[in-house]
Motif scaffolding. Structure first.
Motif, PDB file in Angstrom:
ATOM      1  N   LEU A  57      -5.459  -1.483 -11.274  1.00 23.10           N
ATOM      2  CA  LEU A  57      -6.148  -2.072 -10.131  1.00 23.10           C
ATOM      3  C   LEU A  57      -7.393  -1.274  -9.765  1.00 23.10           C
ATOM      4  CD1 LEU A  57      -3.154  -3.034  -7.798  1.00 23.10           C
ATOM      5  CD2 LEU A  57      -4.584  -4.576  -9.149  1.00 23.10           C
ATOM      6  N   LEU A  58      -7.309   0.046  -9.909  1.00 21.08           N
ATOM      7  CA  LEU A  58      -8.453   0.898  -9.592  1.00 21.08           C
ATOM      8  C   LEU A  58      -9.623   0.620 -10.528  1.00 21.08           C
ATOM      9  CD1 LEU A  58      -9.555   3.162  -7.812  1.00 21.08           C
ATOM     10  CD2 LEU A  58      -8.603   4.808  -9.422  1.00 21.08           C
ATOM     11  N   SER A  59      -9.307   0.243 -11.764  1.00 17.41           N
ATOM     12  CA  SER A  59     -10.368  -0.093 -12.720  1.00 17.41           C
ATOM     13  C   SER A  59     -11.080  -1.386 -12.340  1.00 17.41           C
ATOM     14  CB  SER A  59      -9.784  -0.229 -14.135  1.00 17.41           C
ATOM     15  OG  SER A  59      -8.950  -1.371 -14.234  1.00 17.41           O
ATOM     16  N   LYS A  60     -10.435  -2.173 -11.459  1.00 20.27           N
ATOM     17  CA  LYS A  60     -11.010  -3.459 -11.041  1.00 20.27           C
ATOM     18  C   LYS A  60     -11.720  -3.374  -9.694  1.00 20.27           C
ATOM     19  CE  LYS A  60      -9.206  -5.834 -14.487  1.00 20.27           C
ATOM     20  NZ  LYS A  60     -10.034  -6.580 -15.472  1.00 20.27           N
ATOM     21  N   GLU A  61     -11.331  -2.370  -8.910  1.00 16.96           N
ATOM     22  CA  GLU A  61     -11.880  -2.283  -7.555  1.00 16.96           C
ATOM     23  C   GLU A  61     -11.839  -0.838  -7.061  1.00 16.96           C
ATOM     24  OE1 GLU A  61      -8.664  -3.257  -4.435  1.00 16.96           O
ATOM     25  OE2 GLU A  61      -8.263  -4.653  -6.080  1.00 16.96           O
ATOM     26  N   GLY A  62     -12.538  -0.570  -5.975  1.00 19.98           N
ATOM     27  CA  GLY A  62     -12.465   0.742  -5.342  1.00 19.98           C
ATOM     28  C   GLY A  62     -13.383   1.776  -5.972  1.00 19.98           C
ATOM     29  N   CYS A 414      -0.892  16.937  -3.227  1.00 15.58           N
ATOM     30  CA  CYS A 414      -0.618  16.821  -1.792  1.00 15.58           C
ATOM     31  C   CYS A 414      -1.879  16.601  -0.966  1.00 15.58           C
ATOM     32  CB  CYS A 414       0.092  18.081  -1.293  1.00 15.58           C
ATOM     33  SG  CYS A 414       1.793  18.238  -1.866  1.00 15.58           S
ATOM     34  N   TYR A 415      -3.041  16.917  -1.533  1.00 10.52           N
ATOM     35  CA  TYR A 415      -4.272  16.855  -0.738  1.00 10.52           C
ATOM     36  C   TYR A 415      -5.339  15.905  -1.273  1.00 10.52           C
ATOM     37  CZ  TYR A 415      -2.514  20.287   2.417  1.00 10.52           C
ATOM     38  OH  TYR A 415      -1.743  20.908   3.373  1.00 10.52           O
ATOM     39  N   TYR A 416      -5.173  15.419  -2.479  1.00  8.55           N
ATOM     40  CA  TYR A 416      -6.115  14.419  -2.985  1.00  8.55           C
ATOM     41  C   TYR A 416      -5.701  13.049  -2.462  1.00  8.55           C
ATOM     42  CZ  TYR A 416      -8.962  11.542  -6.042  1.00  8.55           C
ATOM     43  OH  TYR A 416      -9.862  10.617  -6.512  1.00  8.55           O
ATOM     44  N   LEU A 417      -6.667  12.314  -1.922  1.00  9.70           N
ATOM     45  CA  LEU A 417      -6.382  10.967  -1.408  1.00  9.70           C
ATOM     46  C   LEU A 417      -6.987   9.930  -2.340  1.00  9.70           C
ATOM     47  CD1 LEU A 417      -5.209   9.235   0.894  1.00  9.70           C
ATOM     48  CD2 LEU A 417      -7.471   9.336   1.985  1.00  9.70           C
ATOM     49  N   PRO A 418      -6.161   9.237  -3.128  1.00  7.39           N
ATOM     50  CA  PRO A 418      -6.687   8.230  -4.055  1.00  7.39           C
ATOM     51  C   PRO A 418      -7.200   7.009  -3.302  1.00  7.39           C
ATOM     52  CG  PRO A 418      -4.291   8.165  -4.026  1.00  7.39           C
ATOM     53  CD  PRO A 418      -4.691   9.335  -3.185  1.00  7.39           C
ATOM     54  N   PRO A 419      -8.166   6.295  -3.878  1.00  6.11           N
ATOM     55  CA  PRO A 419      -8.725   5.106  -3.213  1.00  6.11           C
ATOM     56  C   PRO A 419      -7.669   4.027  -3.016  1.00  6.11           C
ATOM     57  CG  PRO A 419     -10.110   5.811  -5.055  1.00  6.11           C
ATOM     58  CD  PRO A 419      -8.829   6.575  -5.161  1.00  6.11           C
ATOM     59  N   GLU A 420      -7.849   3.238  -1.965  1.00 10.10           N
ATOM     60  CA  GLU A 420      -6.960   2.107  -1.720  1.00 10.10           C
ATOM     61  C   GLU A 420      -7.258   1.011  -2.739  1.00 10.10           C
ATOM     62  OE1 GLU A 420      -4.526   1.447   0.220  1.00 10.10           O
ATOM     63  OE2 GLU A 420      -4.539   2.968   1.808  1.00 10.10           O
ATOM     64  N   VAL A 421      -6.210   0.381  -3.232  1.00  9.07           N
ATOM     65  CA  VAL A 421      -6.371  -0.767  -4.139  1.00  9.07           C
ATOM     66  C   VAL A 421      -5.374  -1.846  -3.759  1.00  9.07           C
ATOM     67  CG1 VAL A 421      -7.187   0.606  -6.100  1.00  9.07           C
ATOM     68  CG2 VAL A 421      -4.739   0.197  -5.824  1.00  9.07           C
ATOM     69  N   GLY A 422      -5.595  -3.032  -4.322  1.00  5.95           N
ATOM     70  CA  GLY A 422      -4.653  -4.131  -4.100  1.00  5.95           C
ATOM     71  C   GLY A 422      -4.758  -4.770  -2.741  1.00  5.95           C
ATOM     72  N   SER A 423      -5.834  -4.451  -2.004  1.00  7.79           N
ATOM     73  CA  SER A 423      -6.007  -5.035  -0.668  1.00  7.79           C
ATOM     74  C   SER A 423      -7.043  -6.145  -0.724  1.00  7.79           C
ATOM     75  CB  SER A 423      -6.470  -3.954   0.316  1.00  7.79           C
ATOM     76  OG  SER A 423      -7.724  -3.436  -0.078  1.00  7.79           O
ATOM     77  N   LYS A 424      -7.082  -6.942   0.312  1.00 11.88           N
ATOM     78  CA  LYS A 424      -8.080  -8.023   0.389  1.00 11.88           C
ATOM     79  C   LYS A 424      -9.475  -7.433   0.421  1.00 11.88           C
ATOM     80  CE  LYS A 424      -5.141 -11.379   2.745  1.00 11.88           C
ATOM     81  NZ  LYS A 424      -4.950 -12.196   3.979  1.00 11.88           N
ATOM     82  N   LYS A 425      -9.594  -6.291   1.086  1.00 12.33           N
ATOM     83  CA  LYS A 425     -10.897  -5.638   1.162  1.00 12.33           C
ATOM     84  C   LYS A 425     -11.361  -5.236  -0.223  1.00 12.33           C
ATOM     85  CE  LYS A 425     -13.211  -1.786   3.490  1.00 12.33           C
ATOM     86  NZ  LYS A 425     -13.049  -0.633   4.383  1.00 12.33           N
ATOM     87  N   LYS A 427     -10.511  -6.681  -3.028  1.00 12.50           N
ATOM     88  CA  LYS A 427     -10.832  -7.844  -3.837  1.00 12.50           C
ATOM     89  C   LYS A 427     -12.221  -8.387  -3.508  1.00 12.50           C
ATOM     90  CE  LYS A 427      -6.043  -9.268  -4.585  1.00 12.50           C
ATOM     91  NZ  LYS A 427      -5.001 -10.259  -4.321  1.00 12.50           N
ATOM     92  N   LYS A 428     -12.621  -8.243  -2.260  1.00 10.00           N
ATOM     93  CA  LYS A 428     -13.946  -8.713  -1.876  1.00 10.00           C
ATOM     94  C   LYS A 428     -15.039  -7.907  -2.565  1.00 10.00           C
ATOM     95  CE  LYS A 428     -12.699 -10.611   2.626  1.00 10.00           C
ATOM     96  NZ  LYS A 428     -12.832 -10.471   4.096  1.00 10.00           N
ATOM     97  N   ARG A 429     -14.747  -6.650  -2.885  1.00 11.41           N
ATOM     98  CA  ARG A 429     -15.748  -5.794  -3.493  1.00 11.41           C
ATOM     99  C   ARG A 429     -15.948  -6.115  -4.971  1.00 11.41           C
ATOM    100  NH1 ARG A 429     -13.425  -1.418  -0.371  1.00 11.41           N
ATOM    101  NH2 ARG A 429     -12.177  -0.856  -2.188  1.00 11.41           N
ATOM    102  N   GLN A 430     -15.036  -6.902  -5.537  1.00 11.32           N
ATOM    103  CA  GLN A 430     -15.109  -7.187  -6.972  1.00 11.32           C
ATOM    104  C   GLN A 430     -16.368  -7.985  -7.293  1.00 11.32           C
ATOM    105  OE1 GLN A 430     -11.408  -9.047  -8.037  1.00 11.32           O
ATOM    106  NE2 GLN A 430     -10.594  -7.137  -8.748  1.00 11.32           N
TER     107      GLN A 430
END
Length: 430
Positions: A57-62, A414-425, A427-430
């Motif tokens: 999913l990250l390869s598609k968005e974010g 514990c401290y790296y925050l990966p990007p959000e994926v799989g959200s409507k937001k 998908k809009k960025r695609q």
């Protein structure tokens, strides 16, 4: 079909059950990898394969910065391998080894299932402390190593060598200090803080018992930076007081038998002679003491780097460098060595300037993310760990060794925050 696959991946990524199961595998990996029980690799593989839906999913968005770094690490290692086929044809491997740089990224799939969640951090760090404690106690049961340590004998508790024990103990002491503040508001807070205080004291004892001067020096620099890092919280007036406390503690440590025996050993081993010759510019007759081995390996690496400055010659180049060195091969103690006791110099030999640029970009990207949204005490902990890690890798290649990678990936997960994926937001960025 592609949309259906994305939908299924999104369902998995959002599933609390799926996330919980893989997080448990993270705990089992941390618990079992430290004592090096072979079963740990099963949980490590589950973590990696469990992250595939997220990576897809990250390869598609974010934000794809981490993916670009990951692709870059494979590209650099491939190019270095191709260069090694021409530069050192007799020593070059038949195919590229991607493990050296790729191993730095295990924190990434682990971070999907932690996401800077404070409770998950507490559990994961506590698992590390318990696993380390059990490892030490089991070794003590078999070899009476704690008794030996109390008598001034340098012990490693079975962790490859004492340098790694010191590194682990330093991080364990830092983690104990961090948890002391993170558990604020938790049930049985007072009792847990007493236990963490004892934990801190125990790991400081292990740090002293394992007697690694490089870790002592690096941790001292970290401690001296703490008042400056904490200035907003404690105020400028209290900074001087904190420095006085640290200096007093340092003075007391210098009076301990362990410290003085280690300093005497430094003098008797010839390391003091090495330091004097380096300062005097007499670099051609450095004896093979602990520090002398390091300095000689760095000198040998200099000419090798000049011959292949851009792409390096992979890890095979490091081994070939040692094999071609008269200084190392003429000494039975060093003839079998395969590393240069400095991660940055090894990176230059293995992957050249391109590899060093990658490493700088990697550190900048990852730690910039790790610092984001963090407040004290976590911000101070991450900064302290970064300072410690940058310093100790000048004296040992922790970033390419088993226990070093274990600690690096534990902290960053514990401290790296990966990007959000799989959200409507997303998908809009695609």
């Amino acid at each position: 079909m592609i949309q259906s696959l994305e939908k299924k991946c999104a369902i998995l990524v959002k599933s609390k059950t799926y996330s919980f199961v893989v997080f448990v595998c993270c705990l089992l990996y941390i618990a079992l990898a430290l004592p090096n029980l072979e079963i740990y690799s099963i949980f490590k593989n589950i973590i990696i394969f469990g992250s595939i839906p997220y990576i897809y999913l990250l390869s598609k968005e974010g934000n794809k910065d981490i993916l670009y770094l990951f692709i870059g690490c494979f590209t650099i290692q491939t190019l270095s391998w191709i260069n090694s086929l021409y530069a050192i044809p007799n020593a070059a491997t038949p195919y590229p080894d991607m493990k050296l740089l790729a191993s730095l990224f295990l924190f990434f799939p682990m971070s999907f299932f932690i996401r800077k969640n404070n409770n998950k951090r507490i559990v994961l760090f506590s698992t590390f402390l318990i696993s380390f404690l059990i490892t030490v106690l089991v070794h003590d049961y078999n070899y009476n190593s704690l008794s030996a340590a109390l008598n001034g004998v340098r012990v490693d508790f079975g962790l490859h060598n004492a340098q790694y024990t010191s590194m682990m103990a330093a991080v364990a002491a830092m983690v104990s200090s961090l948890l002391f503040f993170l558990i604020k508001g938790q049930k049985y807070e007072s009792i847990i803080r007493v236990i963490l205080g004892i934990s801190f004291a125990f790991w400081m004892f292990i740090l002293m018992a394992s007697q690694s001067r490089q870790i002592w020096l690096s941790l001292t620099i970290v401690l001296l930076s703490l008042p400056v890092l904490s200035i907003k919280k404690i105020g400028r007036k209290n900074v001087l007081g904190l420095y006085l406390i640290l200096l007093s503690l340092g003075f007391l440590i210098t009076k301990t038998e362990t410290f003085n025996d280690r300093m005497l050993d430094t003098k008797n081993s010839g390391d003091l002679v090495v330091a004097k010759r380096i300062i005097a510019g007499d670099w051609q007759s450095i004896p093979m003491t602990s520090f002398g081995i390091r300095f000689n390996s760095w000198q040998e690496a200099y000419s090798w780097i000049k011959e292949n400055p851009i792409l390096g010659t992979t890890k095979a180049g490091v081994k070939e460098l040692i094999l071609e060195s008269k200084a190392f091969q003429s000494n039975p103690r060093t003839s079998g060595f395969g590393h240069l006791h400095n991660y940055y110099i090894e990176t230059l030999v293995s992957f050249g300037i391109v590899g060093m640029i990658f490493l700088i970009c990697f550190y900048f990207t990852i730690f910039k993310n790790a610092f984001s949204r963090e407040k004290e005490p976590s911000y101070i902990f991450v900064f302290s760990f970064l300072i410690l890690w940058l310093l100790i890798n000048n004296f040992e290649s922790y970033n390419s060794k088993y226990y070093g990678l274990y600690i690096f990936n534990l902290v960053l997960s514990c401290y790296y925050l990966p990007p959000e994926v799989g959200s409507k937001k997303g998908k809009k960025r695609q």
